[in-house]
Design a protein around this motif. Sequence first.
Motif, mmCIF file in Angstrom:
data_model
loop_
_atom_site.group_PDB
_atom_site.id
_atom_site.type_symbol
_atom_site.label_atom_id
_atom_site.label_comp_id
_atom_site.label_asym_id
_atom_site.label_seq_id
_atom_site.Cartn_x
_atom_site.Cartn_y
_atom_site.Cartn_z
ATOM 1 N N GLU A 1 28.785 20.303 56.453
ATOM 2 C CA GLU A 1 29.602 19.409 57.417
ATOM 3 C C GLU A 1 27.905 19.172 57.847
ATOM 4 O O GLU A 1 27.117 20.343 57.808
ATOM 5 N N PRO A 2 28.588 19.166 58.869
ATOM 6 C CA PRO A 2 27.294 18.071 59.839
ATOM 7 C C PRO A 2 26.181 19.587 60.390
ATOM 8 O O PRO A 2 25.140 18.624 60.025
ATOM 9 N N HIS A 3 27.049 19.898 61.003
ATOM 10 C CA HIS A 3 25.712 21.054 61.010
ATOM 11 C C HIS A 3 24.973 21.671 60.480
ATOM 12 O O HIS A 3 23.327 21.200 60.903
ATOM 13 N N THR A 4 25.323 21.636 59.398
ATOM 14 C CA THR A 4 24.497 22.422 57.986
ATOM 15 C C THR A 4 24.301 20.990 57.595
ATOM 16 O O THR A 4 22.082 21.409 57.782
ATOM 17 N N PHE A 5 24.348 20.043 57.110
ATOM 18 C CA PHE A 5 23.675 18.907 56.992
ATOM 19 C C PHE A 5 22.404 18.369 57.385
ATOM 20 O O PHE A 5 21.345 18.071 56.884
ATOM 21 N N PHE A 6 22.342 18.646 58.923
ATOM 22 C CA PHE A 6 21.104 17.863 60.164
ATOM 23 C C PHE A 6 20.805 19.007 60.195
ATOM 24 O O PHE A 6 19.272 18.441 60.524
ATOM 25 N N ALA A 7 20.675 19.949 59.820
ATOM 26 C CA ALA A 7 19.747 21.362 60.289
ATOM 27 C C ALA A 7 18.623 21.565 59.065
ATOM 28 O O ALA A 7 18.039 22.338 59.060
ATOM 29 N N ASN A 8 19.695 21.573 58.074
ATOM 30 C CA ASN A 8 18.568 22.135 57.026
ATOM 31 C C ASN A 8 19.335 21.717 55.318
ATOM 32 O O ASN A 8 20.023 21.870 54.449
ATOM 33 N N PRO A 9 19.159 20.260 55.916
ATOM 34 C CA PRO A 9 19.297 19.315 54.577
ATOM 35 C C PRO A 9 18.002 20.144 53.391
ATOM 36 O O PRO A 9 17.329 21.128 53.435
ATOM 37 N N LYS A 10 19.150 20.346 51.696
ATOM 38 C CA LYS A 10 18.024 20.521 50.907
ATOM 39 C C LYS A 10 16.871 20.048 49.613
ATOM 40 O O LYS A 10 16.459 19.907 49.398
ATOM 41 N N GLN A 11 17.748 18.171 50.048
ATOM 42 C CA GLN A 11 17.494 17.466 48.392
ATOM 43 C C GLN A 11 15.924 17.372 49.447
ATOM 44 O O GLN A 11 16.101 16.579 50.723
ATOM 45 N N PRO A 12 14.359 16.867 48.536
ATOM 46 C CA PRO A 12 13.255 16.383 49.084
ATOM 47 C C PRO A 12 13.655 14.753 49.930
ATOM 48 O O PRO A 12 13.849 14.442 50.660
ATOM 49 N N ARG A 13 14.773 14.045 49.475
ATOM 50 C CA ARG A 13 15.197 12.638 49.443
ATOM 51 C C ARG A 13 15.722 12.725 50.828
ATOM 52 O O ARG A 13 15.652 12.056 51.895
ATOM 53 N N THR A 14 16.267 14.118 50.728
ATOM 54 C CA THR A 14 17.591 13.666 51.889
ATOM 55 C C THR A 14 16.354 13.611 53.161
ATOM 56 O O THR A 14 16.958 13.491 54.771
ATOM 57 N N ALA B 1 28.258 10.613 62.836
ATOM 58 C CA ALA B 1 28.175 11.941 61.888
ATOM 59 C C ALA B 1 28.140 13.412 62.270
ATOM 60 O O ALA B 1 28.997 13.671 61.782
ATOM 61 N N ARG B 2 27.309 14.083 63.306
ATOM 62 C CA ARG B 2 26.958 15.010 64.135
ATOM 63 C C ARG B 2 28.196 15.139 64.724
ATOM 64 O O ARG B 2 28.907 16.867 64.351
ATOM 65 N N GLU B 3 29.193 14.559 65.405
ATOM 66 C CA GLU B 3 29.779 14.632 66.447
ATOM 67 C C GLU B 3 31.162 14.776 66.441
ATOM 68 O O GLU B 3 31.750 15.411 66.285
ATOM 69 N N VAL B 4 31.336 14.085 65.121
ATOM 70 C CA VAL B 4 32.903 13.739 64.949
ATOM 71 C C VAL B 4 32.887 13.781 63.186
ATOM 72 O O VAL B 4 34.609 14.010 62.772
ATOM 73 N N GLY B 5 32.001 13.472 62.146
ATOM 74 C CA GLY B 5 32.104 13.940 61.076
ATOM 75 C C GLY B 5 32.612 15.721 60.672
ATOM 76 O O GLY B 5 32.651 16.240 61.106
ATOM 77 N N THR B 6 33.424 16.000 59.769
ATOM 78 C CA THR B 6 33.791 16.952 59.052
ATOM 79 C C THR B 6 33.152 17.040 58.257
ATOM 80 O O THR B 6 33.306 17.895 57.402
ATOM 81 N N ARG B 7 32.758 16.114 56.828
ATOM 82 C CA ARG B 7 31.538 16.347 55.984
ATOM 83 C C ARG B 7 30.914 14.863 56.214
ATOM 84 O O ARG B 7 30.974 13.971 56.191
ATOM 85 N N VAL B 8 29.484 15.032 55.962
ATOM 86 C CA VAL B 8 28.417 14.409 55.737
ATOM 87 C C VAL B 8 27.814 13.757 54.189
ATOM 88 O O VAL B 8 27.791 15.188 53.742
ATOM 89 N N LEU B 9 28.185 12.557 53.885
ATOM 90 C CA LEU B 9 27.600 11.976 52.298
ATOM 91 C C LEU B 9 26.574 12.022 52.569
ATOM 92 O O LEU B 9 26.510 10.982 53.389
ATOM 93 N N PHE B 10 25.714 11.623 51.651
ATOM 94 C CA PHE B 10 24.110 11.308 51.700
ATOM 95 C C PHE B 10 24.300 10.811 50.485
ATOM 96 O O PHE B 10 23.902 11.401 49.349
ATOM 97 N N MET B 11 24.391 9.096 50.674
ATOM 98 C CA MET B 11 23.870 8.658 48.500
ATOM 99 C C MET B 11 22.477 7.700 48.801
ATOM 100 O O MET B 11 21.874 7.056 50.006
ATOM 101 N N ASP B 12 21.670 7.892 47.501
ATOM 102 C CA ASP B 12 21.479 6.848 47.528
ATOM 103 C C ASP B 12 20.837 6.829 45.998
ATOM 104 O O ASP B 12 21.257 7.509 45.027
ATOM 105 N N GLY B 13 20.473 5.345 45.619
ATOM 106 C CA GLY B 13 20.536 4.780 43.956
ATOM 107 C C GLY B 13 21.933 5.041 43.562
ATOM 108 O O GLY B 13 21.659 5.419 42.490
#
Length: 240
Positions: free
Chosen positions: A219-232, A199-211
Amino acid sequence: MIDVKHLSKSFGDHLVLDDISEHISPGEKVVVIGPSGSGKSTFLRCLNLLETPTSGSIIFNGQEITDPKIDINAIRRQMGMVFQHFNLFPNMTIRKNITLAPVQTKLMSQEEADDTATALLRRVNLEEKADAYPAQLSGGQKQRIAIVRSLAMKPQLMLFDEPTSALDPEMVGEVLAVMKELAEEGMTMVVVTHEMGFAREVGTRVLFMDGGKILEQNEPHTFFANPKQPRTIDFLSKVL
């Protein structure tokens, strides 16, 4: 390439997808992650109507594929799908597994399909397995064949439903390598996976699903380095 509008899916009283709207552009590599039961695979399977949405619409290349009048099989020929469990025909050779659909749908003559199969097998270093049967292959080899079988139809889009989760750990790398190569060539891909490195290396965008909802995406770098939602944040703390 794909416009999803207000997509919902219920199985009986159980709401699995809850009013999802999403857009996937040509060339994107969208990686969908989340806990088991979050609706990831159902979302993916709705994109080619393997699951019929309860409500909402899906538009692929300008055609509303949720319209009952649409020829869904013609649409599916443009979408490759790779499943968790390979789904190869056990009674057919590898070459026949690859050439069956292009020949039956009249996309290619048998001769063209055989040439295509040889080229694709060479690409995944399995040319010598053309006359073998699926039972004679390892899990990683079967999954590479499953990818090649989809590519033989020359799809515009590839959907991957947890393609490495049924594999022994040492075979995961060989399948991901083929997927990375596809991504580098510009294939539009939607990938449901637990492989965070991919996801980090190849994705252009990461979606996190729950419920049944997409709770967060980036985009992956921001998604993994700085997630916003408590569930994420909670989910990533357990899987990274």
